[in-house]
Write an enzyme that holds these catalytic residues in place. Sequence first.
Site, PDB file in Angstrom:
ATOM      1  N   ASP A 196      42.796 -12.351  15.312  1.00 41.18           N
ATOM      2  CA  ASP A 196      41.742 -13.003  14.547  1.00 41.18           C
ATOM      3  C   ASP A 196      42.078 -14.465  14.244  1.00 41.18           C
ATOM      4  O   ASP A 196      41.206 -15.258  13.908  1.00 41.18           O
ATOM      5  CB  ASP A 196      41.502 -12.258  13.233  1.00 41.18           C
ATOM      6  CG  ASP A 196      42.774 -12.094  12.411  1.00 41.18           C
ATOM      7  OD1 ASP A 196      43.724 -11.478  12.918  1.00 41.18           O
ATOM      8  OD2 ASP A 196      42.834 -12.580  11.259  1.00 41.18           O
ATOM      9  N   TRP A 223      44.941  -8.105  11.073  1.00 48.64           N
ATOM     10  CA  TRP A 223      45.739  -7.458  10.023  1.00 48.64           C
ATOM     11  C   TRP A 223      46.420  -6.185  10.548  1.00 48.64           C
ATOM     12  O   TRP A 223      46.332  -5.108   9.955  1.00 48.64           O
ATOM     13  CB  TRP A 223      44.856  -7.091   8.827  1.00 48.64           C
ATOM     14  CG  TRP A 223      44.243  -8.233   8.087  1.00 48.64           C
ATOM     15  CD1 TRP A 223      44.074  -9.525   8.504  1.00 48.64           C
ATOM     16  CD2 TRP A 223      43.673  -8.182   6.768  1.00 48.64           C
ATOM     17  NE1 TRP A 223      43.434 -10.274   7.543  1.00 48.64           N
ATOM     18  CE2 TRP A 223      43.174  -9.472   6.459  1.00 48.64           C
ATOM     19  CE3 TRP A 223      43.508  -7.173   5.828  1.00 48.64           C
ATOM     20  CZ2 TRP A 223      42.558  -9.780   5.250  1.00 48.64           C
ATOM     21  CZ3 TRP A 223      42.876  -7.476   4.628  1.00 48.64           C
ATOM     22  CH2 TRP A 223      42.422  -8.766   4.340  1.00 48.64           C
ATOM     23  N   THR A 247      55.136 -13.418  17.174  1.00 55.38           N
ATOM     24  CA  THR A 247      54.238 -13.114  16.059  1.00 55.38           C
ATOM     25  C   THR A 247      54.698 -13.690  14.718  1.00 55.38           C
ATOM     26  O   THR A 247      54.132 -13.356  13.678  1.00 55.38           O
ATOM     27  CB  THR A 247      54.088 -11.588  15.908  1.00 55.38           C
ATOM     28  OG1 THR A 247      55.387 -11.003  15.692  1.00 55.38           O
ATOM     29  CG2 THR A 247      53.454 -10.980  17.142  1.00 55.38           C
ATOM     30  N   TYR A 264      50.549 -20.583  15.559  1.00 51.76           N
ATOM     31  CA  TYR A 264      50.494 -19.224  16.092  1.00 51.76           C
ATOM     32  C   TYR A 264      49.120 -18.942  16.702  1.00 51.76           C
ATOM     33  O   TYR A 264      49.010 -18.472  17.839  1.00 51.76           O
ATOM     34  CB  TYR A 264      50.791 -18.209  14.989  1.00 51.76           C
ATOM     35  CG  TYR A 264      50.445 -16.795  15.355  1.00 51.76           C
ATOM     36  CD1 TYR A 264      51.187 -16.098  16.315  1.00 51.76           C
ATOM     37  CD2 TYR A 264      49.357 -16.139  14.763  1.00 51.76           C
ATOM     38  CE1 TYR A 264      50.858 -14.805  16.675  1.00 51.76           C
ATOM     39  CE2 TYR A 264      49.030 -14.847  15.112  1.00 51.76           C
ATOM     40  CZ  TYR A 264      49.785 -14.174  16.068  1.00 51.76           C
ATOM     41  OH  TYR A 264      49.440 -12.898  16.420  1.00 51.76           O
TER      42      TYR A 264
END
Length: 289
Positions: A102, A156, A62, A131
């Site tokens: 997203d 988020w 991440t 990513y």
Amino acid sequence: MHYLITGAGGQLGKEWVLYAGENGLSFSAYTSSRLDITDKSRVVEVLESESPDVVINCAAYTKVDKAESDREKAFSVNEEGVKNLAVFCKNAGIKMVHYSTDYVFPGELADRSKFPDGYPEDAVCKPVNVYGASKRAGEVALEESGCDYLLIRVSWLCGRHGGNFVKTMLRLAKERDEISVVDDQFGSPAFTFDVARKTDALLKQNANGMYHISSSGLISWADYAEQIFLDSGLSTSVKRITTAEFPTEAKRPAYSLLSNKKMESAGIKPLDWKDGLDRLLMQLKEDEN
């Protein structure tokens, strides 16, 4: 029903462990140090031993900016690791839950008028950074495996565990009177406690395919920061800046709102982002005491 949780040491994995324990679910949890999903033989060994009904894959690479120079590692975890789990699940008849982002979408500001309710699940994917590309590759690997899967995109992501925007803002507020935050990137947060609960609700419906989980409302990062400080009783002010004034290694999407309509059609109501933030701040305060 026995769940096996991978990536149990991460932000969402820890939340899943907490959720499973509080709700009396049968589960096993493996941190990435105990189960490296890029190690195919180890995946086979653990899943054969545990024989779960459902694999909840919370393991992921991440580090958005670092991925730009660490492409091989990002794809190893986010694509090959997912494929290792999915292939085993297909052969063993195990359901697999996987989380994506997203960032698989182009995130162009023009998409705000094209998709005012947020990107739907079937919108065209066109990641703007490594990513996002690695996460999209993982989605494709899962879809092509032929296993019974539940693919969930979040945006988020924030929770009581690990690092995230809310915790970063609270930390910086102790050090500064004013914090610069971008005001031209728009979306809505997903909260880990809500993601775990809604995922389990979908599993109980025996849902499969792709769903988006986010909260309702559209805000900028600067809006979010101001609300964090307001709700926390902090006097720290927000200096609204542009993305150009805050350069990062990886390009960020200008618009990343995810549509909740498919989730709503399943009878699951989205959480208002302010309500989610209030609950998260309460959890963080409890953890301090």
